[in-house]
Design a protein around this motif. Sequence first.
Motif, PDB file in Angstrom:
ATOM      1  N   ALA A  20      95.447  30.714 103.342  1.00  0.00           N
ATOM      2  CA  ALA A  20      96.192  29.520 102.944  1.00  0.00           C
ATOM      3  C   ALA A  20      97.146  29.097 104.034  1.00  0.00           C
ATOM      4  CB  ALA A  20      96.953  29.791 101.646  1.00  0.00           C
TER       5      ALA A  20
ATOM      6  N   GLU B 276      95.553  27.143 106.757  1.00  0.00           N
ATOM      7  CA  GLU B 276      95.194  25.777 106.415  1.00  0.00           C
ATOM      8  C   GLU B 276      96.391  24.835 106.454  1.00  0.00           C
ATOM      9  OE1 GLU B 276      93.431  26.051 102.607  1.00  0.00           O
ATOM     10  OE2 GLU B 276      91.698  27.212 103.283  1.00  0.00           O
TER      11      GLU B 276
ATOM     12  N   ASP C 123      98.975  24.387 104.401  1.00  0.00           N
ATOM     13  CA  ASP C 123      99.026  23.694 103.138  1.00  0.00           C
ATOM     14  C   ASP C 123     100.460  23.529 102.634  1.00  0.00           C
ATOM     15  OD1 ASP C 123      99.484  26.321 102.709  1.00  0.00           O
ATOM     16  OD2 ASP C 123      97.917  26.608 101.211  1.00  0.00           O
ATOM     17  N   TYR C 124     101.432  23.584 103.515  1.00  0.00           N
ATOM     18  CA  TYR C 124     102.818  23.371 103.119  1.00  0.00           C
ATOM     19  C   TYR C 124     103.480  22.429 104.124  1.00  0.00           C
ATOM     20  CZ  TYR C 124     104.012  26.590 106.900  1.00  0.00           C
ATOM     21  OH  TYR C 124     104.144  27.181 108.128  1.00  0.00           O
TER      22      TYR C 124
ATOM     23  N   ARG D 198     104.368  22.715  98.779  1.00  0.00           N
ATOM     24  CA  ARG D 198     103.299  23.689  98.993  1.00  0.00           C
ATOM     25  C   ARG D 198     102.097  23.312  98.140  1.00  0.00           C
ATOM     26  NH1 ARG D 198     102.249  29.386  99.212  1.00  0.00           N
ATOM     27  NH2 ARG D 198     100.034  29.411  99.715  1.00  0.00           N
ATOM     28  N   SER D 199     100.946  23.170  98.761  1.00  0.00           N
ATOM     29  CA  SER D 199      99.713  22.867  98.046  1.00  0.00           C
ATOM     30  C   SER D 199      98.861  24.123  97.963  1.00  0.00           C
ATOM     31  CB  SER D 199      98.942  21.753  98.771  1.00  0.00           C
ATOM     32  OG  SER D 199      97.716  21.506  98.135  1.00  0.00           O
TER      33      SER D 199
ATOM     34  N   SER E 105      95.908  24.094  95.901  1.00  0.00           N
ATOM     35  CA  SER E 105      94.532  23.616  95.720  1.00  0.00           C
ATOM     36  C   SER E 105      94.603  22.103  95.545  1.00  0.00           C
ATOM     37  CB  SER E 105      93.882  24.267  94.496  1.00  0.00           C
ATOM     38  OG  SER E 105      94.485  23.807  93.303  1.00  0.00           O
ATOM     39  N   ASP E 106      93.468  21.492  95.305  1.00  0.00           N
ATOM     40  CA  ASP E 106      93.462  20.050  95.074  1.00  0.00           C
ATOM     41  C   ASP E 106      94.206  19.670  93.796  1.00  0.00           C
ATOM     42  OD1 ASP E 106      91.973  19.681  97.350  1.00  0.00           O
ATOM     43  OD2 ASP E 106      90.041  19.622  96.296  1.00  0.00           O
TER      44      ASP E 106
ATOM     45  N   ASP F 148     100.163  22.232  93.003  1.00  0.00           N
ATOM     46  CA  ASP F 148     101.126  22.310  94.104  1.00  0.00           C
ATOM     47  C   ASP F 148     102.514  22.578  93.543  1.00  0.00           C
ATOM     48  OD1 ASP F 148     102.411  19.736  93.459  1.00  0.00           O
ATOM     49  OD2 ASP F 148     100.561  18.836  94.209  1.00  0.00           O
TER      50      ASP F 148
END
Length: 412
Positions: free
Chosen positions: A23, A26, A28-29, A79-80, A82-83, A86
């Motif tokens: 994560a 990726e 994702d934050y 912070r994500s 997943s789709d 978050d």
Amino acid sequence: MSAWSLKFPILALAVLSTQNTAAADEKDYSITGFGTLGISHSDTRQADIVRDLSQESGVGYTRQTDAGIDSNLGLQINRSFSDNFDAAIQVVSRKSADNFTPTVTWAYASYSPDDKFQLRAGRLGFDVYMLADSRNIGYSYTWVRPPVDFFGRLVVSYFDGVDTVLSHPLGNGNLKAKFFYGLAREKIYLGSPEKYYSLNHSELSGAHLEYQQKNWTIRAGYSELKLADDYRPFDPIVAELTSPSIAATVPASSGIADQLTTHGKKLKYTSIGAVLDHGSLQAQFMLGRIESDSVLLQNSDAAYLTMSYRIKKWTPYATVSASRQQGADKQITTDPALSTRLRNTISGINKQLTPNGQQTFTAGIRYDLGDNANIKVQFDHIRSQKHFLVRNPQEGWDGHANLLSVAYNFVF
């Protein structure tokens, strides 16, 4: 701050900090921030002009030139996972009942399986009015500060609880319905040193409908705040009025005592607003009513109209706003059978029950320095008939004040 008031922020922090290596790779934050550096000057030393009811002092009486009422600094982490899932946390330092102590204003987890449904839990912004949950982000709106006559009356800016949004296409636009429930955590200043009222554990619930079509957004909402505490300086007189000796000789004493309590009493917010965004031209109009079943809290109406027009990097704007008492003055009743001392005490309290009455004319200009900063210059002419939205009014003040403000706003 109690352990319970920290519960939701800590849970959100735990969610944000739980991550695996994949994560993290990726990215994702995100970490973003915002702030305002503001300075204001008042032409009177007869009263303090404030931004909202959480501020115990402002510009004028305490300092004729002040950098505190509008300045703030905020940091936000998103912070994500997943789709569909978050989380976010926001910390803000601003002048309030706790001075500039950093406060967790948002800390929530969000689930949204599609664009028609969203569920959030944690510490959430209280957006009882349009724009209300972004009041701290000066970069996001046109003014130096949102109209005080309207937004300054709000005693809640965040709560711990849940909300859900349902969205559905309707005609040529989109209809949204939002429902929320939770507990308030803040405290408000009541106009003299060390006199605060705690909203902690007060129940907050409500809903609003919002319809957006092309250039128009229209919203109507209703919410209730059920107060969980009493105003502690009144405890001794309440205890005396409910004592067996007085209750036996003055049957009305328990009813008088109830008027001095706020536990279980409600504040009710009703609002309707419309926003026009037509290219360079923008306009906003909002109406709001606050009603209370407590004698200690006056009912009031408020409204504002603002218009702005963007010319390249320049946006001149003007606003008229007003708040006024709704209905007759609320007063605590008394009884001739009470002692002279108690009747005099109640009379003194009645003199302190301050209704709401203020009008403001605002003119200003915003200049965009780039994609992440702007500077604003604003002039306010204030007429306060009943000094609810000011602090430290001096005897003989005619209620008039002129305020000149400059603010540098930024996001990063």
